[in-house]
Design a protein around this motif. Structure first.
Motif, short mmCIF file in Angstrom:
data_model
loop_
_atom_site.label_atom_id
_atom_site.label_comp_id
_atom_site.label_asym_id
_atom_site.label_seq_id
_atom_site.Cartn_x
_atom_site.Cartn_y
_atom_site.Cartn_z
N THR A 139 -3.42 -1.34 -2.88
CA THR A 139 -4.28 -1.84 -1.82
C THR A 139 -4.72 -0.74 -0.86
O THR A 139 -5.90 -0.66 -0.50
CB THR A 139 -3.56 -2.95 -1.02
OG1 THR A 139 -3.16 -3.99 -1.92
CG2 THR A 139 -4.47 -3.54 0.05
N ILE A 140 -3.81 0.13 -0.43
CA ILE A 140 -4.17 1.11 0.60
C ILE A 140 -4.12 2.56 0.10
O ILE A 140 -4.39 3.48 0.87
CB ILE A 140 -3.27 0.96 1.85
CG1 ILE A 140 -1.81 1.30 1.54
CG2 ILE A 140 -3.39 -0.44 2.42
CD1 ILE A 140 -0.90 1.27 2.78
N GLY A 141 -3.80 2.76 -1.17
CA GLY A 141 -3.82 4.10 -1.72
C GLY A 141 -2.46 4.78 -1.68
O GLY A 141 -1.59 4.41 -0.90
N ASN A 142 -2.29 5.77 -2.53
CA ASN A 142 -0.99 6.41 -2.70
C ASN A 142 -0.44 7.03 -1.43
O ASN A 142 0.70 6.77 -1.04
CB ASN A 142 -1.08 7.48 -3.80
CG ASN A 142 -1.04 6.90 -5.20
OD1 ASN A 142 0.02 6.58 -5.71
ND2 ASN A 142 -2.21 6.74 -5.80
N ARG A 143 -1.22 7.88 -0.78
CA ARG A 143 -0.68 8.62 0.37
C ARG A 143 -0.45 7.70 1.57
O ARG A 143 0.59 7.81 2.25
CB ARG A 143 -1.63 9.76 0.75
CG ARG A 143 -1.07 10.68 1.85
CD ARG A 143 0.29 11.24 1.46
NE ARG A 143 0.82 12.18 2.46
CZ ARG A 143 2.08 12.55 2.54
NH1 ARG A 143 2.97 12.06 1.68
NH2 ARG A 143 2.47 13.41 3.45
N ASN A 144 -1.39 6.80 1.83
CA ASN A 144 -1.20 5.85 2.93
C ASN A 144 0.06 5.01 2.70
O ASN A 144 0.85 4.78 3.62
CB ASN A 144 -2.41 4.93 3.07
CG ASN A 144 -3.56 5.59 3.78
OD1 ASN A 144 -3.37 6.49 4.61
ND2 ASN A 144 -4.78 5.17 3.48
N ALA A 145 0.23 4.55 1.46
CA ALA A 145 1.39 3.71 1.14
C ALA A 145 2.68 4.51 1.23
O ALA A 145 3.70 4.02 1.73
CB ALA A 145 1.23 3.10 -0.24
N GLU A 146 2.66 5.75 0.73
CA GLU A 146 3.86 6.59 0.76
C GLU A 146 4.36 6.78 2.19
O GLU A 146 5.56 6.58 2.49
CB GLU A 146 3.56 7.95 0.13
CG GLU A 146 4.76 8.88 0.08
CD GLU A 146 4.42 10.23 -0.53
OE1 GLU A 146 5.36 10.96 -0.87
OE2 GLU A 146 3.22 10.55 -0.65
N LEU A 147 3.45 7.13 3.09
CA LEU A 147 3.85 7.35 4.48
C LEU A 147 4.26 6.05 5.16
O LEU A 147 5.24 6.02 5.91
CB LEU A 147 2.69 8.00 5.24
CG LEU A 147 2.36 9.45 4.87
CD1 LEU A 147 1.11 9.92 5.59
CD2 LEU A 147 3.54 10.37 5.20
N ALA A 148 3.49 4.98 4.90
CA ALA A 148 3.78 3.70 5.54
C ALA A 148 5.12 3.14 5.10
O ALA A 148 5.88 2.60 5.92
CB ALA A 148 2.66 2.70 5.24
N LEU A 149 5.45 3.28 3.82
CA LEU A 149 6.73 2.80 3.32
C LEU A 149 7.88 3.64 3.86
O LEU A 149 8.96 3.12 4.17
CB LEU A 149 6.74 2.81 1.79
CG LEU A 149 5.86 1.75 1.11
CD1 LEU A 149 5.72 2.08 -0.38
CD2 LEU A 149 6.44 0.36 1.30
N LEU A 150 7.67 4.95 3.97
CA LEU A 150 8.71 5.84 4.47
C LEU A 150 9.01 5.57 5.95
O LEU A 150 10.17 5.53 6.36
CB LEU A 150 8.27 7.30 4.30
CG LEU A 150 9.23 8.38 4.79
CD1 LEU A 150 10.51 8.36 3.97
CD2 LEU A 150 8.57 9.75 4.71
N LEU A 151 7.95 5.34 6.74
CA LEU A 151 8.10 5.19 8.18
C LEU A 151 8.25 3.73 8.61
O LEU A 151 8.58 3.46 9.76
CB LEU A 151 6.89 5.81 8.89
CG LEU A 151 6.67 7.31 8.65
CD1 LEU A 151 5.36 7.75 9.28
CD2 LEU A 151 7.84 8.12 9.19
#
Length: 253
Positions: free
Chosen positions: A207-219
């Motif tokens: 839905t929001i793309g790899n990098r956006n999701a990676e950071l959002a899930l981490l934080l």
């Protein structure tokens, strides 16, 4: 020509993406529904809730328009207990059995506007060993029923939608959110020291793309409405009032 600037085009592209994912997902979901759940000792399609569906969710059907609205009203925050998840699954299945209905709007009917606060954490604290597998089954079954629905589905998000509340929204074809800056949405499980399941993380990535999701899930990021719109987590913003999202959803459906 399709453009991501157009809400109608974003809905079309979202639907196309969902169709492709359903094709790849069909074998796994059918297996989860029918083949691997015999140990539960109950129907693999739907586990009967101990609480009346009307105590937790309600259905408003409009036969002339082919739209049904599922309203969640489990106070205080529509948290997803096992009974709540089973009630939602039952509502979705009831609506799908009516061939006159072609669209489903999922929303909250709480006066505080909260869409869903996510999983009911009391189900996970010192859980009953016999109940816990049924709880997780109900969670995955709700995802299968909503994401795999034949209906066009719209999440009308009139308030906060963290964690599994975000899952409900992600599982719909189109997401309309209030523009009230106090409302946020996202998978914030990492803030609680837990992680979202892999299939839910994949929904986020899609839905929001790899990098956006990676950071959002981490934080464990919770996005305000405007930012959620910018990254594609929601498709459209309504006015500040929680009721605004339902009116727009009915027009969109």
């Amino acid at each position: 020509k399709l453009t991501l600037e157009s809400p109608r085009d974003r809905m079309f592209l979202s639907t196309c993406s969902k169709i492709l994912h359903r094709t790849a997902f069909a074998c796994r979901s059918n297996s989860a529904r029918h083949s691997n759940l015999s140990w539960l000792g109950r129907s693999p399609r739907y586990l009967s809730a101990s609480t009346s569906t009307n105590d937790l969710v309600s259905i408003e059907s409009e036969p002339e328009s082919g739209i049904a609205t599922v309203q969640m009203h489990r106070k205080p925050a529509n948290s997803l207990s096992m009974d709540m998840m089973q009630a939602l699954s039952g509502a979705i299945q009831t609506i799908e059995s009516d061939n006159k209905v072609q669209a489903l709007i999922l929303t909250s009917n709480l006066s505080n506007g909260i869409f869903s606060a996510g999983l009911e954490l009391t189900e996970l604290y010192q859980p009953d060993p016999a109940r816990l597998p049924l709880f997780w089954h109900s969670f995955q079954q709700l995802y299968l029923d909503l994401y795999g629905s034949r209906l066009s589905t719209i999440a009308a998000i009139g308030g906060p939608a963290p964690a599994a509340g975000c899952m409900l929204a992600l599982s719909c074809d189109y997401r309309i959110m209030t523009s009230n800056p106090k409302s946020t949405i996202g998978l914030n499980e990492s803030q609680l020291g837990i992680v979202a399941p892999p299939w839910l993380c994949q929904q986020y990535i899609d839905t929001i793309g790899n990098r956006n999701a990676e950071l959002a899930l981490l934080l464990g990021t919770l996005f305000p409405p405007q930012k959620a719109l910018e990254i594609g987590l929601v498709d459209e913003l309504a006015g500040d009032a929680a009721t605004d999202v339902v009116e727009i959803a009915k027009k969109k459906a």
